[in-house]
Structures are given as C-alpha cells and as structure tokens.
Design a protein around this motif. Structure first.
Motif, mmCIF file in Angstrom:
data_model
loop_
_atom_site.group_PDB
_atom_site.id
_atom_site.type_symbol
_atom_site.label_atom_id
_atom_site.label_comp_id
_atom_site.label_asym_id
_atom_site.label_seq_id
_atom_site.Cartn_x
_atom_site.Cartn_y
_atom_site.Cartn_z
ATOM 1 N N UNK A 90 9.712 20.903 -38.800
ATOM 2 C CA UNK A 90 9.105 21.934 -39.632
ATOM 3 C C UNK A 90 9.106 23.283 -38.916
ATOM 4 N N UNK A 91 8.762 23.291 -37.641
ATOM 5 C CA UNK A 91 8.769 24.547 -36.875
ATOM 6 C C UNK A 91 10.173 25.139 -36.847
ATOM 7 N N UNK A 92 11.166 24.291 -36.634
ATOM 8 C CA UNK A 92 12.542 24.748 -36.613
ATOM 9 C C UNK A 92 12.951 25.284 -37.988
ATOM 10 N N UNK A 93 12.594 24.552 -39.027
ATOM 11 C CA UNK A 93 12.924 24.982 -40.398
ATOM 12 C C UNK A 93 12.308 26.340 -40.703
ATOM 13 N N UNK A 94 11.048 26.510 -40.342
ATOM 14 C CA UNK A 94 10.371 27.753 -40.678
ATOM 15 C C UNK A 94 10.909 28.924 -39.856
ATOM 16 N N UNK A 95 11.235 28.678 -38.607
ATOM 17 C CA UNK A 95 11.830 29.743 -37.781
ATOM 18 C C UNK A 95 13.181 30.156 -38.368
ATOM 19 N N UNK A 96 14.000 29.183 -38.749
ATOM 20 C CA UNK A 96 15.288 29.506 -39.383
ATOM 21 C C UNK A 96 15.072 30.289 -40.678
ATOM 22 N N UNK A 97 14.127 29.841 -41.482
ATOM 23 C CA UNK A 97 13.834 30.508 -42.749
ATOM 24 C C UNK A 97 13.468 31.979 -42.526
ATOM 25 N N UNK A 98 12.622 32.213 -41.543
ATOM 26 C CA UNK A 98 12.142 33.568 -41.308
ATOM 27 C C UNK A 98 13.239 34.515 -40.828
ATOM 28 N N UNK A 99 14.307 33.974 -40.243
ATOM 29 C CA UNK A 99 15.420 34.838 -39.828
ATOM 30 C C UNK A 99 16.558 34.800 -40.836
ATOM 31 N N UNK A 100 16.357 34.129 -41.973
ATOM 32 C CA UNK A 100 17.355 34.138 -43.039
ATOM 33 C C UNK A 100 18.445 33.096 -42.914
ATOM 34 N N UNK A 107 18.189 22.109 -43.990
ATOM 35 C CA UNK A 107 18.515 20.849 -43.295
ATOM 36 C C UNK A 107 17.335 20.389 -42.441
ATOM 37 N N UNK A 108 16.735 21.315 -41.689
ATOM 38 C CA UNK A 108 15.593 20.954 -40.835
ATOM 39 C C UNK A 108 14.388 20.571 -41.686
ATOM 40 N N UNK A 109 14.183 21.268 -42.798
ATOM 41 C CA UNK A 109 13.066 20.971 -43.682
ATOM 42 C C UNK A 109 13.209 19.582 -44.310
ATOM 43 N N UNK A 110 14.426 19.232 -44.667
ATOM 44 C CA UNK A 110 14.675 17.889 -45.216
ATOM 45 C C UNK A 110 14.268 16.824 -44.203
ATOM 46 N N UNK A 111 14.589 17.065 -42.936
ATOM 47 C CA UNK A 111 14.171 16.122 -41.884
ATOM 48 C C UNK A 111 12.647 16.109 -41.752
ATOM 49 N N UNK A 112 12.015 17.262 -41.924
ATOM 50 C CA UNK A 112 10.563 17.355 -41.760
ATOM 51 C C UNK A 112 9.795 16.571 -42.820
ATOM 52 N N UNK A 113 10.358 16.440 -44.009
ATOM 53 C CA UNK A 113 9.655 15.714 -45.081
ATOM 54 C C UNK A 113 10.158 14.282 -45.247
ATOM 55 N N UNK A 114 10.997 13.858 -44.356
ATOM 56 C CA UNK A 114 11.651 12.544 -44.485
ATOM 57 C C UNK A 114 10.679 11.369 -44.517
ATOM 58 N N UNK A 115 9.490 11.535 -43.948
ATOM 59 C CA UNK A 115 8.543 10.420 -43.880
ATOM 60 C C UNK A 115 7.623 10.351 -45.090
ATOM 61 N N UNK A 116 7.759 11.336 -45.993
ATOM 62 C CA UNK A 116 6.847 11.393 -47.133
ATOM 63 C C UNK A 116 5.507 12.009 -46.753
ATOM 64 N N UNK A 117 5.524 12.870 -45.780
ATOM 65 C CA UNK A 117 4.298 13.496 -45.290
ATOM 66 C C UNK A 117 3.478 14.116 -46.410
ATOM 67 N N UNK A 118 2.195 14.159 -46.211
ATOM 68 C CA UNK A 118 1.271 14.826 -47.133
ATOM 69 C C UNK A 118 0.726 16.110 -46.496
ATOM 70 N N UNK A 119 1.263 16.483 -45.339
ATOM 71 C CA UNK A 119 0.815 17.674 -44.617
ATOM 72 C C UNK A 119 1.082 18.917 -45.460
#
Length: 143
Positions: A90-100, A107-119
């Motif tokens: 998630x940190x990686x996804x958001x950092x990438x997002x913020x720099x466009x 891709x990183x966000x997909x990995x971040x939600x892979x467990x079905x998180x409720x966060x």
C-alpha cells in the motif's frame, strides 16, 4: 483541541513518527502551517537516519502529505524488495500514485488488497488508484 493537548503530552514522554504526524495533521486542520511543518519535520527526524528510514510507514507518511515524494518512492521501493506485506504494498502504491506512476500504483495496490483486507486506508488508496487508472483509460492516456 483536546486531542492536540493529549498528543502533545504524549509526545513529551515518547516521540514517534505516528504521534508527530498526527500532531502535524491537527495543526494543519487548524490552518497553522508553521506548526504543522515543524511537527512533520519532527516525524521525519524521529524516523532516524536514512538507513533507518527504509520503513513503509515513513514512505506512506511522506506520500500522504505530499512531502519529499521522490524519497517516498525510493523508501517504499527499498522496503518492498524485502517485505511483501499488504502495508508495504500500500505504501508503495500510494507513493507511485502521488508521483503519477499510475500503472505501477495499480499493480502494487492490487497486491495490497490481495488478502481481502478491511483496512480503510488501504481500501481508500485502492479506490483512488482504480479511479485514476480508469480515468486514464477513458481519456486514452498511457496507463
């Protein structure tokens, strides 16, 4: 105001990145940019020297507040080489997002939600990244 007082008292006892960041956020909400900036700087300083800053939470802190975005990406990428948990992704996804870098963020966000998180934070980031990717796809921009 009461939360700020409590957090400032806690900060006198124990300085942590999260606590300094929360104090900065409260100052920012009040429009006190000088105090917010000082608290954000303290959060960065508390994280330690560059070698110790290779933590996903520091990368996320920087990215969420639009501070030192290239550093946020570098830190998140460094951590992601050895940690493969949803919070690092998630940190990686958001950092990438913020720099466009939307395709990499997705891709990183997909990995971040892979467990079905409720966060809520992870899910919120994932939704924003999906929206940006969909918007680029509709507009014909490179993903």
């Amino acid at each position: 105001m009461k939360a700020l007082t409590i957090f400032l008292e806690q900060l006198k006892r124990t300085q942590t990145l999260d606590l300094a960041a929360r104090i900065g956020d409260l100052y920012a909400e009040r429009g006190d940019t000088a105090q917010a900036g000082g608290s954000y700087q303290m959060a960065e300083d508390v994280a330690g020297p560059a070698i110790a800053q290779a933590e996903a939470n520091l990368a996320l802190f920087l990215a969420e507040r639009g501070r030192k975005l290239p550093d946020a990406v570098t830190i998140a990428e460094t951590v992601a080489r050895t940690r493969h948990d949803i919070f690092t992704d998630d940190a990686l996804a958001w950092a990438y997002f913020k720099v466009g870098r939307i395709a990499e963020a997705q891709a990183a966000s997909t990995r971040a939600v892979r467990t079905g998180t409720k966060d809520d934070r992870i899910l919120s980031h994932a939704a924003r990244i999906r929206e940006a990717a969909a918007s680029r796809a509709v507009s014909g921009a490179n993903p």
